[in-house]
Design an enzyme around this catalytic site. Structure first.
Site, PDB file in Angstrom:
ATOM      1  N   CYS A 298      -1.594  -2.240  -2.943  1.00 44.79           N
ATOM      2  CA  CYS A 298      -2.118  -2.494  -1.601  1.00 44.79           C
ATOM      3  C   CYS A 298      -0.995  -2.652  -0.565  1.00 44.79           C
ATOM      4  CB  CYS A 298      -3.061  -3.694  -1.640  1.00 44.79           C
ATOM      5  SG  CYS A 298      -4.181  -3.689  -0.236  1.00 44.79           S
TER       6      CYS A 298
ATOM      7  N   GLU B  88      -4.912  -6.261 -10.620  1.00 47.69           N
ATOM      8  CA  GLU B  88      -4.547  -7.599 -11.123  1.00 47.69           C
ATOM      9  C   GLU B  88      -5.646  -8.625 -10.862  1.00 47.69           C
ATOM     10  OE1 GLU B  88      -3.385  -6.195  -8.472  1.00 47.69           O
ATOM     11  OE2 GLU B  88      -3.137  -7.641  -6.856  1.00 47.69           O
TER      12      GLU B  88
ATOM     13  N   HIS C  78      -6.250  -3.488  -6.078  1.00 50.63           N
ATOM     14  CA  HIS C  78      -5.655  -4.553  -6.891  1.00 50.63           C
ATOM     15  C   HIS C  78      -6.268  -4.549  -8.294  1.00 50.63           C
ATOM     16  CE1 HIS C  78      -4.076  -6.783  -3.334  1.00 50.63           C
ATOM     17  NE2 HIS C  78      -5.102  -6.217  -2.746  1.00 50.63           N
TER      18      HIS C  78
HETATM   19  N1  GLN Z   1      -4.131  -4.769   5.016  1.00 50.71           N
HETATM   20  C1  GLN Z   1      -2.953  -5.348   4.428  1.00 50.71           C
HETATM   21  C2  GLN Z   1      -1.686  -4.772   5.052  1.00 50.71           C
HETATM   22  O1  GLN Z   1      -1.759  -3.918   5.854  1.00 50.71           O
HETATM   23  C3  GLN Z   1      -2.940  -5.105   2.932  1.00 50.71           C
HETATM   24  C4  GLN Z   1      -4.014  -5.913   2.277  1.00 50.71           C
HETATM   25  C5  GLN Z   1      -3.752  -6.222   0.834  1.00 50.71           C
HETATM   26  O2  GLN Z   1      -2.631  -6.176   0.341  1.00 50.71           O
HETATM   27  N2  GLN Z   1      -4.803  -6.605   0.155  1.00 50.71           N
HETATM   28  O3  GLN Z   1      -0.613  -5.201   4.729  1.00 50.71           O
END
Ligand code: GLN
Length: 210
Positions: free
Chosen positions: A87, A185, A183
């Site tokens: 992410c 995890e 994710h």
């Molecule tokens: N939207 C977040 C970002 O731009 C990422 C979100 C996440 O890691 N769950 O950093």
């Protein structure tokens, strides 16, 4: 015996912000890997691989830059250190961020990403994502949680697309670099962490040990 145990490699988890503890639990308890939290350049020197967790990519990069961790991660990744970003971690690994071209980042992978790309109305959801994690190109459904997740909008030819969700690229690998928009995890599914542990066991980082 698992490959990570045999070679005694340590998987570092960037622990400046975000859900690093979930990665630690997954790798230690489910995959049997040895891990160590990384908050400084000295701690990075003691690990053989690195997980960049989810969190907030703008905050994470600021914290890394403050202590010079960004430069060392870049140098190690270029020398072959395995890195897995989930992410926000994926956003930091991308060469280009479509909607925020001037956002600082590590820029390790030849991918473009769009942040918060699955739409506001569904900030968070869970799904089975068909991923190719085996040599034979069959896909397996891997469980993932999407939280204000990005997706990949462009890949260079040296980037392997591991999987798509709703037609969007959400899993990629480029040699020693692995990234997912979601994710794993935060689920019960340890297969991506096991896949990364195999990458770590097979890695041949050109590294001068101090
Ligand atoms: N939207 C977040 C970002 O731009 C990422 C979100 C996440 O890691 N769950 O950093």
């Amino acid at each position: 015996m698992k490959p990570t145990e045999k070679k005694n490699r340590i998987i570092g988890i960037l622990a400046l912000q975000g859900d690093f503890d979930a990665h630690r639990k997954m790798l230690e308890d489910r995959v049997g890997a040895q891990t160590s939290l990384v908050r400084t350049t000295e701690e990075l020197a003691g690990v053989d691989a690195l997980v960049l967790p989810g969190g907030e990519s703008t905050t994470l990069i600021k914290l890394m830059e403050r202590i010079g961790l960004d430069k060392v991660i870049r140098a190690r990744a270029e020398a072959g250190m395995p890195v897995y970003g989930t992410c926000a971690g994926m956003i930091l690994m991308a060469k280009e961020i479509d909607d925020r071209p001037d956002q600082p980042r590590l820029g390790l992978m030849n991918i473009h990403v769009a942040r918060n790309a699955f739409g506001r109305q569904i900030d968070s959801f869970e799904a089975d994502i068909p991923l190719s994690l085996q040599k034979k190109k069959e896909t397996v459904p891997v469980r993932g949680v999407f939280i204000r997740a990005p997706y990949v909008t462009e890949t260079a030819p040296d980037v392997e697309v591991l999987g798509r969700f709703q037609g969007k690229i959400v899993g990629v690998r480029q040699g020693n670099l692995l990234a997912t928009a979601f994710h794993p995890e935060l689920t019960d599914d340890a297969r991506l962490h096991a896949y990364f542990a195999r990458m770590v066991a097979e890695s041949k980082e050109r590294r001068r040990r101090s």
